[in-house]
Design a protein around this motif. Sequence first.
Motif, mmCIF file in Angstrom:
data_model
loop_
_atom_site.group_PDB
_atom_site.id
_atom_site.type_symbol
_atom_site.label_atom_id
_atom_site.label_comp_id
_atom_site.label_asym_id
_atom_site.label_seq_id
_atom_site.Cartn_x
_atom_site.Cartn_y
_atom_site.Cartn_z
ATOM 1 N N LYS A 10 -11.879 8.990 11.225
ATOM 2 C CA LYS A 10 -13.424 10.017 10.844
ATOM 3 C C LYS A 10 -13.760 9.957 10.039
ATOM 4 O O LYS A 10 -12.947 8.925 8.600
ATOM 5 C CB LYS A 10 -12.056 11.072 11.794
ATOM 6 C CG LYS A 10 -11.889 11.851 13.109
ATOM 7 C CD LYS A 10 -11.779 13.711 13.023
ATOM 8 C CE LYS A 10 -11.384 13.919 14.520
ATOM 9 N NZ LYS A 10 -10.760 15.000 14.740
ATOM 10 N N PRO A 11 -14.648 10.627 9.534
ATOM 11 C CA PRO A 11 -15.800 10.175 8.093
ATOM 12 C C PRO A 11 -14.579 11.480 6.969
ATOM 13 O O PRO A 11 -14.172 12.180 7.533
ATOM 14 C CB PRO A 11 -16.639 10.859 8.507
ATOM 15 C CG PRO A 11 -17.262 10.761 9.774
ATOM 16 C CD PRO A 11 -15.975 11.160 10.787
ATOM 17 N N PHE A 25 -2.398 10.449 11.993
ATOM 18 C CA PHE A 25 -1.734 11.273 13.198
ATOM 19 C C PHE A 25 -3.911 11.287 13.593
ATOM 20 O O PHE A 25 -4.822 10.795 13.730
ATOM 21 C CB PHE A 25 -2.512 12.571 12.657
ATOM 22 C CG PHE A 25 -0.670 13.033 12.417
ATOM 23 C CD1 PHE A 25 -0.155 13.368 12.873
ATOM 24 C CD2 PHE A 25 -0.092 12.632 10.852
ATOM 25 C CE1 PHE A 25 1.699 13.836 12.641
ATOM 26 C CE2 PHE A 25 0.793 12.555 10.207
ATOM 27 C CZ PHE A 25 2.029 12.809 11.448
ATOM 28 N N VAL A 26 -3.414 11.341 15.879
ATOM 29 C CA VAL A 26 -4.563 11.418 16.340
ATOM 30 C C VAL A 26 -5.396 12.319 15.969
ATOM 31 O O VAL A 26 -6.973 12.198 16.308
ATOM 32 C CB VAL A 26 -3.574 12.424 18.307
ATOM 33 C CG1 VAL A 26 -3.197 14.060 18.004
ATOM 34 C CG2 VAL A 26 -5.138 11.902 18.908
ATOM 35 N N THR A 27 -5.229 13.375 15.230
ATOM 36 C CA THR A 27 -6.783 14.664 14.735
ATOM 37 C C THR A 27 -7.624 13.958 14.289
ATOM 38 O O THR A 27 -8.483 14.136 13.527
ATOM 39 C CB THR A 27 -5.638 15.645 13.906
ATOM 40 O OG1 THR A 27 -4.516 15.319 12.814
ATOM 41 C CG2 THR A 27 -4.886 16.308 15.046
ATOM 42 N N SER A 28 -6.808 12.393 13.294
ATOM 43 C CA SER A 28 -7.435 11.649 11.772
ATOM 44 C C SER A 28 -9.027 10.189 12.800
ATOM 45 O O SER A 28 -9.060 9.889 12.385
ATOM 46 C CB SER A 28 -7.143 11.385 11.235
ATOM 47 O OG SER A 28 -6.297 12.773 10.240
ATOM 48 N N ILE A 29 -8.054 10.317 13.735
ATOM 49 C CA ILE A 29 -8.868 9.164 14.946
ATOM 50 C C ILE A 29 -10.064 9.765 15.469
ATOM 51 O O ILE A 29 -10.497 10.618 16.000
ATOM 52 C CB ILE A 29 -8.315 8.897 15.786
ATOM 53 C CG1 ILE A 29 -6.763 8.508 15.314
ATOM 54 C CG2 ILE A 29 -9.032 7.860 17.157
ATOM 55 C CD1 ILE A 29 -6.184 7.575 16.306
ATOM 56 N N ALA A 30 -10.892 9.145 15.516
ATOM 57 C CA ALA A 30 -12.613 9.178 16.190
ATOM 58 C C ALA A 30 -12.037 8.953 17.017
ATOM 59 O O ALA A 30 -13.448 9.438 17.871
ATOM 60 C CB ALA A 30 -13.608 8.852 14.863
ATOM 61 N N ARG A 31 -12.203 7.423 16.945
ATOM 62 C CA ARG A 31 -13.007 7.085 18.545
ATOM 63 C C ARG A 31 -11.332 5.548 18.739
ATOM 64 O O ARG A 31 -11.373 5.556 17.608
ATOM 65 C CB ARG A 31 -14.196 6.370 19.137
ATOM 66 C CG ARG A 31 -14.723 5.570 18.667
ATOM 67 C CD ARG A 31 -16.173 5.643 18.570
ATOM 68 N NE ARG A 31 -16.742 4.085 17.967
ATOM 69 C CZ ARG A 31 -16.973 4.123 16.408
ATOM 70 N NH1 ARG A 31 -16.657 5.522 15.674
ATOM 71 N NH2 ARG A 31 -17.590 3.389 16.127
ATOM 72 N N GLU A 48 -16.324 3.506 8.168
ATOM 73 C CA GLU A 48 -17.968 2.775 7.796
ATOM 74 C C GLU A 48 -17.571 1.446 8.227
ATOM 75 O O GLU A 48 -17.850 0.726 8.195
ATOM 76 C CB GLU A 48 -17.578 2.981 6.549
ATOM 77 C CG GLU A 48 -18.586 4.158 5.698
ATOM 78 C CD GLU A 48 -17.334 5.474 6.004
ATOM 79 O OE1 GLU A 48 -17.448 6.600 6.506
ATOM 80 O OE2 GLU A 48 -16.015 4.983 5.571
ATOM 81 N N GLY A 49 -16.284 1.190 8.735
ATOM 82 C CA GLY A 49 -16.125 -0.112 9.370
ATOM 83 C C GLY A 49 -15.319 -1.345 8.499
ATOM 84 O O GLY A 49 -15.484 -2.031 8.854
#
Length: 397
Positions: A10-11, A25-31, A48-49
């Motif tokens: 995630k950003p 952790f799953v809470t820090s994952i965007a996709r 940002e890639g």
Amino acid sequence: MASLPRVIVKPRRARPFFARHPWLFVTSIARVEGEPKPGSEVEVFSHEGQFIARGLFNPNSAIRVRLYRWDGGALDDEFWAKTVAAAVRLRREILHLGGPGAGYRLIASESDGLSGLTVDRYDRWLVVQFTSLALFERRELLLGLLAQEPDIEGILSRPDRTTAEQEGIRPHEDVFHGTPPAAPVEISENGLTFWVDLKGGQKTGFYLDQRENRRAVAQYCQGKRVLDLFTYTGAFALNALKHGGAESVLGIDSSSTAIEVARHHAVLNQLGKARFESADVFDALETIRSGSDRFGVVICDPPKFARHPRGVEDALKGYLRLNRAALDVLEPDGILVTCSCSGLVERGLFADLIGQLAELSGRSIQILEQRGQAPDHPVSASCLETEYLKCFVCRVS
């Protein structure tokens, strides 16, 4: 070669992972791009890639990805072999641990870059605990690497049942590779001999992380009556007698099996002044408080009180209650040694608790030493959660 699945952070969440923190952790994952299977290798990228690291994926765990490699290389057999070898070199070439009867931590999970793998060595045997599904699935490779250790007769793989459930590791029993010991394994610590039950003992059989603390605490025990709470198999108590010249020691633990082993250790080491009793620690403290017995040194080394973040508040209350009761049986100018192995209870929180203890008891407390785990349980600068053990030595007015 097909590209690996990608995990996108995630950003504004990527900085700890660039800094080599190993838990995503799953809470820090965007996709998640692609369809990684449980235990499979993935690449982690910032929002940002930008490439961050390679890790192993587990859809069953709150730690969705454990990170292992930041240079872009593959998590192949060569990588695991080099990482295991680096952990072994620390113990052998820098800490100079080993030899007949040695007991020490050979691999300390995140602290050795092997998140989810703990290995303790007891003389000629290893005890392994997997706390990561991905490493459990690579166990044949890892156990094969460990079997190359000099003079190893057998390796016992023991499940940590609580973590296994969280990780989705299928239920399994202890598994021996090689030859099991015919009896409890004898190890030597600070010139004392201890028996370790590899299959039935707590954790991997013995609390190796307190080795240095047991010797350090002994110096405060000369001529003192020592009370060792949660004594397990008597290591703090017997160090106090042998190296500290304690007048006497009393060890208390709720496990009658552990107490029988502690009594055997006293005989084995010819330390007849040691007494051990099986009782609930809080009940025992109340009984002592109501009588006239008081101690010059009280040692509190309880089991883990906090196993998840929501349990921290209750854990602090438990530590406060325990130490408040310990002060009631401590002589003026006595020494309180209080420990916490709850990694979720940070050192600052534990120090604050000592301040609360002084307020509640109306007694001045001086912190003489703040100690941690032995150096074969190193702390990763990238994962300060690996500093789990606190040992405070305090003088109480």
